[in-house]
Design an enzyme around this catalytic site. Structure first.
Site, PDB file in Angstrom:
ATOM      1  N   HIS A  98      46.586  92.891  97.661  1.00 13.47           N
ATOM      2  CA  HIS A  98      47.899  93.233  98.216  1.00 13.47           C
ATOM      3  C   HIS A  98      48.907  93.398  97.080  1.00 13.47           C
ATOM      4  O   HIS A  98      49.934  92.706  97.025  1.00 13.47           O
ATOM      5  CB  HIS A  98      48.367  92.161  99.200  1.00 13.47           C
ATOM      6  CG  HIS A  98      47.403  91.917 100.315  1.00 13.47           C
ATOM      7  ND1 HIS A  98      47.276  92.765 101.390  1.00 13.47           N
ATOM      8  CD2 HIS A  98      46.483  90.927 100.493  1.00 13.47           C
ATOM      9  CE1 HIS A  98      46.344  92.301 102.209  1.00 13.47           C
ATOM     10  NE2 HIS A  98      45.842  91.196 101.695  1.00 13.47           N
ATOM     11  N   LEU A  99      48.650  94.335  96.186  1.00 14.82           N
ATOM     12  CA  LEU A  99      49.474  94.525  94.997  1.00 14.82           C
ATOM     13  C   LEU A  99      50.900  94.939  95.323  1.00 14.82           C
ATOM     14  O   LEU A  99      51.820  94.731  94.543  1.00 14.82           O
ATOM     15  CB  LEU A  99      48.830  95.563  94.074  1.00 14.82           C
ATOM     16  CG  LEU A  99      47.580  95.108  93.317  1.00 14.82           C
ATOM     17  CD1 LEU A  99      46.977  96.281  92.555  1.00 14.82           C
ATOM     18  CD2 LEU A  99      47.902  93.975  92.360  1.00 14.82           C
ATOM     19  N   LYS A 100      51.111  95.582  96.462  1.00 13.39           N
ATOM     20  CA  LYS A 100      52.446  96.092  96.794  1.00 13.39           C
ATOM     21  C   LYS A 100      53.212  95.146  97.715  1.00 13.39           C
ATOM     22  O   LYS A 100      54.164  95.548  98.374  1.00 13.39           O
ATOM     23  CB  LYS A 100      52.326  97.483  97.431  1.00 13.39           C
ATOM     24  CG  LYS A 100      51.712  98.533  96.507  1.00 13.39           C
ATOM     25  CD  LYS A 100      51.700  99.910  97.144  1.00 13.39           C
ATOM     26  CE  LYS A 100      50.987 100.917  96.264  1.00 13.39           C
ATOM     27  NZ  LYS A 100      51.654 101.154  94.985  1.00 13.39           N
ATOM     28  N   ASN A 101      52.816  93.889  97.730  1.00 14.37           N
ATOM     29  CA  ASN A 101      53.425  92.910  98.625  1.00 14.37           C
ATOM     30  C   ASN A 101      54.436  92.056  97.859  1.00 14.37           C
ATOM     31  O   ASN A 101      54.084  91.360  96.904  1.00 14.37           O
ATOM     32  CB  ASN A 101      52.306  92.031  99.218  1.00 14.37           C
ATOM     33  CG  ASN A 101      52.817  91.075 100.267  1.00 14.37           C
ATOM     34  OD1 ASN A 101      53.639  90.218  99.988  1.00 14.37           O
ATOM     35  ND2 ASN A 101      52.328  91.212 101.478  1.00 14.37           N
ATOM     36  N   ASP A 115      46.841  99.649  88.820  1.00  9.75           N
ATOM     37  CA  ASP A 115      47.871 100.569  89.334  1.00  9.75           C
ATOM     38  C   ASP A 115      49.016 100.566  88.326  1.00  9.75           C
ATOM     39  O   ASP A 115      49.931  99.755  88.407  1.00  9.75           O
ATOM     40  CB  ASP A 115      48.339 100.107  90.718  1.00  9.75           C
ATOM     41  CG  ASP A 115      49.352 101.057  91.349  1.00  9.75           C
ATOM     42  OD1 ASP A 115      49.733 102.040  90.682  1.00  9.75           O
ATOM     43  OD2 ASP A 115      49.752 100.815  92.498  1.00  9.75           O
TER      44      ASP A 115
END
Length: 281
Positions: A99-102, A122
């Site tokens: 969940h890198l964009k959390n 990313d």
């Protein structure tokens, strides 16, 4: 097994989300999530901080990684139990990677090495970059700042068009008082990167940013811009047009904007036509 059926939790009564309320449009959570969050609300109300609470917060987080309250209460419980935060970082790594964009994941973490590893996956992840900058600004680690510039230079070398890396470089160079003005160093560095990829908007924008920060006109690098007179690319023409306009050469600027509109930057055709009209009006 539901928490309501777990003997370990017999001493707790779950607290419903809409207790005493009849909402017009309730969210249709599945039974396991409703059960876990009911018990989470109960332990928060009771102020319990225990091993079973850590397990409960993990359950909630795995079902909903954006549950800010679960992350926050987990952090408070870790501190209350005097748990190793380094062990927690390693334990929660798999969730962070998935969940890198959390936002909540990054709020829970404070580790530069892990951020660097995540950026390999990313390289332009806004949340990762912004969190890294917050860490540097908040903790101000004197031993990290010099190596950070070397690190971001390696990223730019790997991908000279990585706008996020260029933005981070600007943050590193100009967010703290410098012992000496970095204008010459930054101009030399940026010009070299432009020479490698003349049509790279990231480097040209960085050049503009450096000049603006140091209160230098774009025309101060006119000789450098004109080195690429034979290169038909948008970025050089954009810079040269702005220089011409600033120095009163409106006709030359209009010629360049027309080239951009018709050939080299047709995606922004209407913008360049607007620039022409503004000069004529």
């Amino acid at each position: 097994m539901l928490y309501a059926d777990n003997p370990e939790w017999n001493d707790v009564v779950g607290v419903e989300q809409y207790e005493g309320v009849n909402p017009l449009a309730p969210i249709m959570y599945d039974e396991e999530y409703k059960d876990a969050t009911n018990y989470f609300r109960a332990v928060v109300q009771a102020g319990e901080k225990s091993e079973r609470v850590l397990a409960l917060t993990e359950t909630v987080i795995r079902m909903n990684p954006a549950h800010y309250s679960a992350w926050q209460y987990r952090y408070e419980t870790l501190l209350a139990l005097n748990k190793s935060l380094y062990d927690e970082l390693r334990y929660m790594d798999p969730i962070a990677v998935r969940h890198l964009k959390n936002y909540q994941v990054w709020h829970h973490r404070q580790e530069l090495a892990f951020l660097a590893q995540s950026l390999q996956t990313d390289t332009k992840n806004y949340h990762t970059w912004s969190y890294r900058q917050w860490l540097l600004a908040y903790f101000n680690p004197e031993d990290i700042w010099p190596t950070e510039l070397d690190w971001v230079e390696r990223l730019i070398s790997d991908d000279v068009r990585n706008n996020s890396a260029w933005h981070h470089r600007f943050f590193l160079v100009f967010s703290r008082p410098a012992p000496s003005r970095p204008l010459r160093r930054e101009l030399l560095y940026t010009k070299h990167q432009i020479s490698l990829a003349p049509n790279n908007a990231s480097a040209w924008n960085y050049l503009r940013g450096v000049l603006k920060h140091e209160e230098q006109p774009l025309s101060s690098v006119r000789e450098f811009v004109e080195l690429y007179a034979q290169e038909r690319d948008a970025e050089k023409d954009i810079a040269l047009a702005d220089i011409c306009e600033a120095e009163g050469g409106q006709e030359r600027a209009k010629e360049l904007w027309r080239l951009l509109a018709d050939k080299y930057d047709t995606v922004r055709k209407r913008y360049w036509e607007w620039r022409i009209r503004e000069v004529d009006s």
